[in-house]
Write a protein that holds these residues in place. Structure first.
Motif, PDB file in Angstrom:
ATOM      1  N   ASP A  11      43.756 -34.961 -78.466  1.00 46.60           N
ATOM      2  CA  ASP A  11      44.775 -33.979 -78.086  1.00 46.60           C
ATOM      3  C   ASP A  11      44.196 -32.795 -77.330  1.00 46.60           C
ATOM      4  N   LEU A  12      43.260 -33.063 -76.466  1.00 47.10           N
ATOM      5  CA  LEU A  12      42.673 -31.968 -75.696  1.00 47.10           C
ATOM      6  C   LEU A  12      43.484 -31.653 -74.439  1.00 47.10           C
ATOM      7  N   ASN A  13      44.484 -32.479 -74.146  1.00 48.61           N
ATOM      8  CA  ASN A  13      45.415 -32.239 -73.050  1.00 48.61           C
ATOM      9  C   ASN A  13      44.716 -31.927 -71.727  1.00 48.61           C
ATOM     10  N   THR A  14      43.538 -32.465 -71.545  1.00 50.33           N
ATOM     11  CA  THR A  14      42.826 -32.245 -70.284  1.00 50.33           C
ATOM     12  C   THR A  14      42.542 -33.547 -69.572  1.00 50.33           C
ATOM     13  N   ALA A  15      43.010 -34.659 -70.131  1.00 50.80           N
ATOM     14  CA  ALA A  15      42.693 -35.959 -69.524  1.00 50.80           C
ATOM     15  C   ALA A  15      43.262 -36.079 -68.120  1.00 50.80           C
ATOM     16  N   HIS A  16      44.436 -35.520 -67.900  1.00 50.65           N
ATOM     17  CA  HIS A  16      45.026 -35.639 -66.572  1.00 50.65           C
ATOM     18  C   HIS A  16      44.402 -34.663 -65.579  1.00 50.65           C
ATOM     19  N   HIS A  17      43.565 -33.756 -66.056  1.00 52.53           N
ATOM     20  CA  HIS A  17      42.869 -32.817 -65.174  1.00 52.53           C
ATOM     21  C   HIS A  17      41.460 -33.271 -64.800  1.00 52.53           C
ATOM     22  N   LEU A  18      41.029 -34.404 -65.336  1.00 52.89           N
ATOM     23  CA  LEU A  18      39.686 -34.882 -65.018  1.00 52.89           C
ATOM     24  C   LEU A  18      39.602 -35.263 -63.552  1.00 52.89           C
ATOM     25  N   PRO A  19      38.505 -34.924 -62.906  1.00 51.48           N
ATOM     26  CA  PRO A  19      38.377 -35.321 -61.498  1.00 51.48           C
ATOM     27  C   PRO A  19      38.320 -36.838 -61.363  1.00 51.48           C
ATOM     28  N   ILE A  20      38.669 -37.312 -60.184  1.00 49.46           N
ATOM     29  CA  ILE A  20      38.740 -38.752 -59.920  1.00 49.46           C
ATOM     30  C   ILE A  20      37.381 -39.426 -60.060  1.00 49.46           C
ATOM     31  N   ILE A  21      36.288 -38.667 -59.983  1.00 45.29           N
ATOM     32  CA  ILE A  21      34.950 -39.261 -60.070  1.00 45.29           C
ATOM     33  C   ILE A  21      34.728 -39.929 -61.431  1.00 45.29           C
ATOM     34  N   PHE A  22      35.462 -39.493 -62.471  1.00 42.94           N
ATOM     35  CA  PHE A  22      35.277 -40.079 -63.789  1.00 42.94           C
ATOM     36  C   PHE A  22      36.066 -41.364 -63.976  1.00 42.94           C
ATOM     37  N   ARG A  23      37.009 -41.638 -63.088  1.00 43.63           N
ATOM     38  CA  ARG A  23      37.826 -42.839 -63.208  1.00 43.63           C
ATOM     39  C   ARG A  23      37.369 -43.851 -62.156  1.00 43.63           C
ATOM     40  N   VAL A  24      36.360 -44.596 -62.482  1.00 40.84           N
ATOM     41  CA  VAL A  24      35.748 -45.520 -61.526  1.00 40.84           C
ATOM     42  C   VAL A  24      36.272 -46.929 -61.794  1.00 40.84           C
ATOM     43  N   ILE A  25      37.019 -47.444 -60.834  1.00 42.57           N
ATOM     44  CA  ILE A  25      37.554 -48.802 -60.948  1.00 42.57           C
ATOM     45  C   ILE A  25      36.413 -49.791 -60.662  1.00 42.57           C
ATOM     46  N   SER A  71      28.709 -51.463 -45.830  1.00 44.18           N
ATOM     47  CA  SER A  71      29.659 -50.436 -45.392  1.00 44.18           C
ATOM     48  C   SER A  71      31.084 -50.792 -45.796  1.00 44.18           C
ATOM     49  N   ALA A  72      31.447 -52.053 -45.649  1.00 44.91           N
ATOM     50  CA  ALA A  72      32.786 -52.498 -46.041  1.00 44.91           C
ATOM     51  C   ALA A  72      32.979 -52.359 -47.550  1.00 44.91           C
ATOM     52  N   SER A  73      31.954 -52.691 -48.322  1.00 44.38           N
ATOM     53  CA  SER A  73      32.048 -52.556 -49.777  1.00 44.38           C
ATOM     54  C   SER A  73      32.211 -51.102 -50.175  1.00 44.38           C
ATOM     55  N   VAL A  74      31.406 -50.231 -49.586  1.00 47.67           N
ATOM     56  CA  VAL A  74      31.488 -48.806 -49.902  1.00 47.67           C
ATOM     57  C   VAL A  74      32.849 -48.254 -49.492  1.00 47.67           C
ATOM     58  N   PHE A  75      33.337 -48.644 -48.321  1.00 53.34           N
ATOM     59  CA  PHE A  75      34.652 -48.187 -47.867  1.00 53.34           C
ATOM     60  C   PHE A  75      35.752 -48.661 -48.814  1.00 53.34           C
ATOM     61  N   PHE A  76      35.714 -49.924 -49.183  1.00 47.54           N
ATOM     62  CA  PHE A  76      36.739 -50.487 -50.057  1.00 47.54           C
ATOM     63  C   PHE A  76      36.714 -49.821 -51.432  1.00 47.54           C
ATOM     64  N   ILE A  77      35.539 -49.711 -52.024  1.00 48.19           N
ATOM     65  CA  ILE A  77      35.438 -49.115 -53.358  1.00 48.19           C
ATOM     66  C   ILE A  77      35.821 -47.641 -53.322  1.00 48.19           C
ATOM     67  N   SER A  78      35.374 -46.919 -52.286  1.00 42.63           N
ATOM     68  CA  SER A  78      35.706 -45.497 -52.214  1.00 42.63           C
ATOM     69  C   SER A  78      37.185 -45.277 -51.924  1.00 42.63           C
ATOM     70  N   SER A  79      37.851 -46.229 -51.286  1.00 43.30           N
ATOM     71  CA  SER A  79      39.291 -46.075 -51.067  1.00 43.30           C
ATOM     72  C   SER A  79      40.060 -46.214 -52.374  1.00 43.30           C
ATOM     73  N   ILE A  80      39.473 -46.869 -53.357  1.00 48.43           N
ATOM     74  CA  ILE A  80      40.118 -47.032 -54.654  1.00 48.43           C
ATOM     75  C   ILE A  80      39.678 -45.933 -55.624  1.00 48.43           C
ATOM     76  N   THR A  81      38.390 -45.667 -55.686  1.00 46.83           N
ATOM     77  CA  THR A  81      37.873 -44.753 -56.706  1.00 46.83           C
ATOM     78  C   THR A  81      37.512 -43.375 -56.181  1.00 46.83           C
TER      79      THR A  81
END
Length: 160
Positions: A109-123, A40-50
């Motif tokens: 140059d698709l200018n959509t990188a900043h519109h990607l949902p956070i689910i694609f940026r997994v730390i 639970s702590a791992s899931v909480f910590f990771i989900s707070s970041i990603t």
């Protein structure tokens, strides 16, 4: 959550105290609670970041857990090798997709990188993927006596 924030320090102290308290009780129920506390702590910590990226990590962990069980159940060497290859392919694709999809959009140059949902940026996806792949390879090369049969133990191994 940043490592040098007061919130993280309080989180770590509470987690440590809970783990030590549950660890001093020699009951099987409390040992299971201790594992759930860590997960639970791992899931909480990771989900707070990603954010929702934890869903990708949990799905990937369950998938590799299943593949490790399959390798352990097969006696045919070629089937074992194919299952290991699937795990490697899955984890490499996971790393490429989560770490480099925004780079691809930016370079083209698709200018959509900043519109990607956070689910694609997994730390931490690289750490997770390599740890998960190493488990499957250990099962394949028989460095483990048998594959882990408890999903709670496995998820604690790859996520904590």
């Amino acid at each position: 959550m940043e490592f040098n924030s007061s919130f993280f320090i309080a989180f770590w102290i509470i987690l440590s105290l809970g783990y030590i308290t549950l660890g001093n009780i020699r009951s099987n129920t409390f040992q299971i609670l201790k594992k759930w506390l860590l997960l639970s702590a791992s899931v909480f910590f990771i989900s707070s970041i990603t954010g929702y990226g934890i869903i990708i990590l949990l799905f990937g962990g369950l998938f590799d857990f299943y593949l490790g069980l399959k390798i352990g159940n097969f006696s045919n060497e070629s089937k074992k090798k194919w299952v290991m290859r699937i795990s490697i392919l899955w984890n490499v694709c996971l790393i490429l997709f989560c770490n480099h999809i925004t780079d691809w959009f930016t370079l083209n140059d698709l200018n959509t990188a900043h519109h990607l949902p956070i689910i694609f940026r997994v730390i931490g996806v690289s750490f997770f993927a390599f740890r998960s792949m190493s488990y499957v390879m250990d099962v394949y090369y028989e460095n483990l006596d048998e594959p882990e049969r408890n999903v709670l133990n496995y998820l604690n191994y790859v996520l904590f």
